[in-house]
Design an enzyme around this catalytic site. Structure first.
Site, PDB file in Angstrom:
ATOM      1  N   ASN A 155       0.866  -1.184   0.000  1.00  0.00           N
ATOM      2  CA  ASN A 155       0.000   0.000   0.000  1.00  0.00           C
ATOM      3  C   ASN A 155       0.899   1.228   0.000  1.00  0.00           C
ATOM      4  O   ASN A 155       1.524   1.538   1.012  1.00  0.00           O
ATOM      5  CB  ASN A 155      -0.889  -0.034   1.255  1.00  0.00           C
ATOM      6  CG  ASN A 155      -1.713   1.233   1.408  1.00  0.00           C
ATOM      7  OD1 ASN A 155      -1.783   2.064   0.505  1.00  0.00           O
ATOM      8  ND2 ASN A 155      -2.335   1.389   2.564  1.00  0.00           N
ATOM      9  N   LYS A 169       0.014   4.245  -0.214  1.00  0.00           N
ATOM     10  CA  LYS A 169      -0.638   5.415   0.400  1.00  0.00           C
ATOM     11  C   LYS A 169      -0.444   6.638  -0.510  1.00  0.00           C
ATOM     12  O   LYS A 169      -0.433   6.486  -1.724  1.00  0.00           O
ATOM     13  CB  LYS A 169      -0.114   5.622   1.823  1.00  0.00           C
ATOM     14  CG  LYS A 169      -0.209   4.336   2.653  1.00  0.00           C
ATOM     15  CD  LYS A 169       0.057   4.525   4.116  1.00  0.00           C
ATOM     16  CE  LYS A 169      -0.075   3.179   4.831  1.00  0.00           C
ATOM     17  NZ  LYS A 169       0.067   3.273   6.284  1.00  0.00           N
ATOM     18  N   HIS A 201      -9.294   1.115   5.223  1.00  0.00           N
ATOM     19  CA  HIS A 201      -8.016   1.323   5.917  1.00  0.00           C
ATOM     20  C   HIS A 201      -8.260   2.283   7.080  1.00  0.00           C
ATOM     21  O   HIS A 201      -9.073   3.203   6.978  1.00  0.00           O
ATOM     22  CB  HIS A 201      -6.980   1.895   4.945  1.00  0.00           C
ATOM     23  CG  HIS A 201      -5.595   1.869   5.498  1.00  0.00           C
ATOM     24  ND1 HIS A 201      -5.163   2.777   6.444  1.00  0.00           N
ATOM     25  CD2 HIS A 201      -4.549   1.038   5.278  1.00  0.00           C
ATOM     26  CE1 HIS A 201      -3.905   2.488   6.765  1.00  0.00           C
ATOM     27  NE2 HIS A 201      -3.516   1.440   6.070  1.00  0.00           N
ATOM     28  N   GLU A 255      -6.672   4.697   8.093  1.00  0.00           N
ATOM     29  CA  GLU A 255      -6.457   6.109   7.750  1.00  0.00           C
ATOM     30  C   GLU A 255      -7.693   6.698   7.087  1.00  0.00           C
ATOM     31  O   GLU A 255      -7.974   7.887   7.214  1.00  0.00           O
ATOM     32  CB  GLU A 255      -5.204   6.237   6.867  1.00  0.00           C
ATOM     33  CG  GLU A 255      -3.941   5.983   7.693  1.00  0.00           C
ATOM     34  CD  GLU A 255      -2.757   5.443   6.912  1.00  0.00           C
ATOM     35  OE1 GLU A 255      -2.764   5.523   5.674  1.00  0.00           O
ATOM     36  OE2 GLU A 255      -1.829   4.931   7.570  1.00  0.00           O
ATOM     37  N   GLU A 293      -4.741  -4.819  10.748  1.00  0.00           N
ATOM     38  CA  GLU A 293      -3.724  -3.782  10.909  1.00  0.00           C
ATOM     39  C   GLU A 293      -3.982  -3.010  12.206  1.00  0.00           C
ATOM     40  O   GLU A 293      -4.791  -2.067  12.216  1.00  0.00           O
ATOM     41  CB  GLU A 293      -3.773  -2.793   9.732  1.00  0.00           C
ATOM     42  CG  GLU A 293      -3.517  -3.427   8.378  1.00  0.00           C
ATOM     43  CD  GLU A 293      -2.992  -2.416   7.378  1.00  0.00           C
ATOM     44  OE1 GLU A 293      -1.965  -2.709   6.750  1.00  0.00           O
ATOM     45  OE2 GLU A 293      -3.584  -1.326   7.245  1.00  0.00           O
ATOM     46  N   GLY A 348       3.214   2.321  10.675  1.00  0.00           N
ATOM     47  CA  GLY A 348       4.204   3.376  10.518  1.00  0.00           C
ATOM     48  C   GLY A 348       4.964   3.706  11.787  1.00  0.00           C
ATOM     49  O   GLY A 348       5.701   4.694  11.833  1.00  0.00           O
ATOM     50  N   SER A 377       4.047  -2.084  10.211  1.00  0.00           N
ATOM     51  CA  SER A 377       5.503  -2.153  10.426  1.00  0.00           C
ATOM     52  C   SER A 377       6.112  -3.492  10.031  1.00  0.00           C
ATOM     53  O   SER A 377       7.039  -3.978  10.680  1.00  0.00           O
ATOM     54  CB  SER A 377       5.848  -1.799  11.884  1.00  0.00           C
ATOM     55  OG  SER A 377       5.484  -0.455  12.161  1.00  0.00           O
TER      56      SER A 377
HETATM   57  P1  13P Z   1       3.474   0.397   7.485  1.00  0.00           P
HETATM   58  O1  13P Z   1       3.947  -0.895   6.874  1.00  0.00           O
HETATM   59  O2  13P Z   1       4.173   1.598   6.963  1.00  0.00           O
HETATM   60  O3  13P Z   1       3.451   0.310   8.994  1.00  0.00           O
HETATM   61  O4  13P Z   1       1.934   0.583   7.016  1.00  0.00           O
HETATM   62  C1  13P Z   1       1.042  -0.463   7.178  1.00  0.00           C
HETATM   63  C2  13P Z   1      -0.202  -0.104   6.458  1.00  0.00           C
HETATM   64  O5  13P Z   1      -0.949   0.750   6.883  1.00  0.00           O
HETATM   65  C3  13P Z   1      -0.501  -0.808   5.204  1.00  0.00           C
HETATM   66  O6  13P Z   1      -1.797  -0.585   4.790  1.00  0.00           O
END
Ligand code: 13P
Length: 248
Positions: free
Chosen positions: A9, A11, A93, A95, A163, A169, A209
């Site tokens: 992803n 983003k 997601h 976010e 997640e 992150g 992560s």
């Molecule tokens: P990271 O791998 O950067 O922690 O992000 C995970 C994520 O949100 C994937 O959708």
């Protein structure tokens, strides 16, 4: 046998220069033993899909609208994404749940739209740190799973991604026991709703992560069928070893 899935992803990262990373993944993974999905920003889907046209690597989107078309300025529909070359779409997601107030019901509507357009829905679930510390993780997962999955979900048209919000992150990851507990729980909930046999067909990804250094142990965890990778999917030099760990 269901195939494991390594999904990236990107983003809100990537411009045309980043297509070099897609090219590098295509040449480095000509005949992978797992499925590979890259979800770049929507601006790059058509070009990335073109690069992957002779590759088993699938390109996906990061969101879609629940309607097929209409007066929704700035939004993209599932049929548009499919037309651009996407084969999958990430939905719900954290976010988007946080920044765009998406509810589980909205995610289910979007998943139905994705299925109608022939896209695989990658539906995300996950608890906040406060919810985990309050011992509400399994309640949150149960509520999100029940609300976000439409009745037509199958292992062929839907992937689940666990997640934990606090692991995204942050460089923090749950213990392997914590990941296994949630993935086992998701599998059992799928069994209650869709039947034990059908439940086995769903791929359950872990996200948060995931890095080359921790991928192998996460992939060896109970009911983990792959990963949804954020930061470490942006560079093929990071994502490739994660794919190889899943193939091992
Ligand atoms: P990271 O791998 O950067 O922690 O992000 C995970 C994520 O949100 C994937 O959708």
């Amino acid at each position: 046998m269901k195939r494991k899935l390594a999904a990236g992803n990107w983003k809100m990262n990537g411009t045309t220069a980043s297509l070099a990373e897609v090219k590098s993944l295509v040449s480095g993974h000509a005949a992978p033993s797992v499925d590979i999905l890259i979800c770049p920003p929507a601006t790059l889907i058509a070009q990335a899909a073109g690069i992957c046209s002779k590759s088993p690597i699938m390109i996906g989107a990061q969101d879609c609208h629940a309607a097929p078309s209409g007066a929704h300025t700035g939004d993209l529909s599932a049929p548009m994404l499919a037309d651009a070359g996407a084969g999958a779409v990430i939905l719900g997601h954290s976010e988007r749940r946080e920044n765009h107030n998406e509810t589980s019901d909205m995610v289910a509507q979007k998943a139905m739209a994705a299925h109608a357009a022939g896209l695989i829905a990658v539906v995300c679930l996950g608890e906040s740190l406060a919810q985990r510390e309050g011992a509400h993780t399994l309640d949150v997962i149960a509520e999100q799973l029940a609300g976000s999955l439409p009745d037509g979900a199958t292992g062929a048209n839907t992937v689940l991604a666990y997640e934990p919000i606090w692991a995204i992150g942050s460089g923090l990851t749950p213990t392997l026991a914590q990941i296994g507990e949630v993935h086992d729980f998701i599998r059992s909930l799928l069994g209650e709703r869709f039947g034990a046999q059908a439940a086995q067909d769903f791929r359950l990804l872990y996200g948060g992560s995931v890095k080359p250094g921790n991928a192998a142990e996460i992939f060896a965890t109970s009911n983990v069928d792959g990963a949804l990778v954020g930061g470490a999917s942006l560079k093929s030099s990071d994502f490739s070893p994660i794919i190889r760990a899943l193939e091992a």
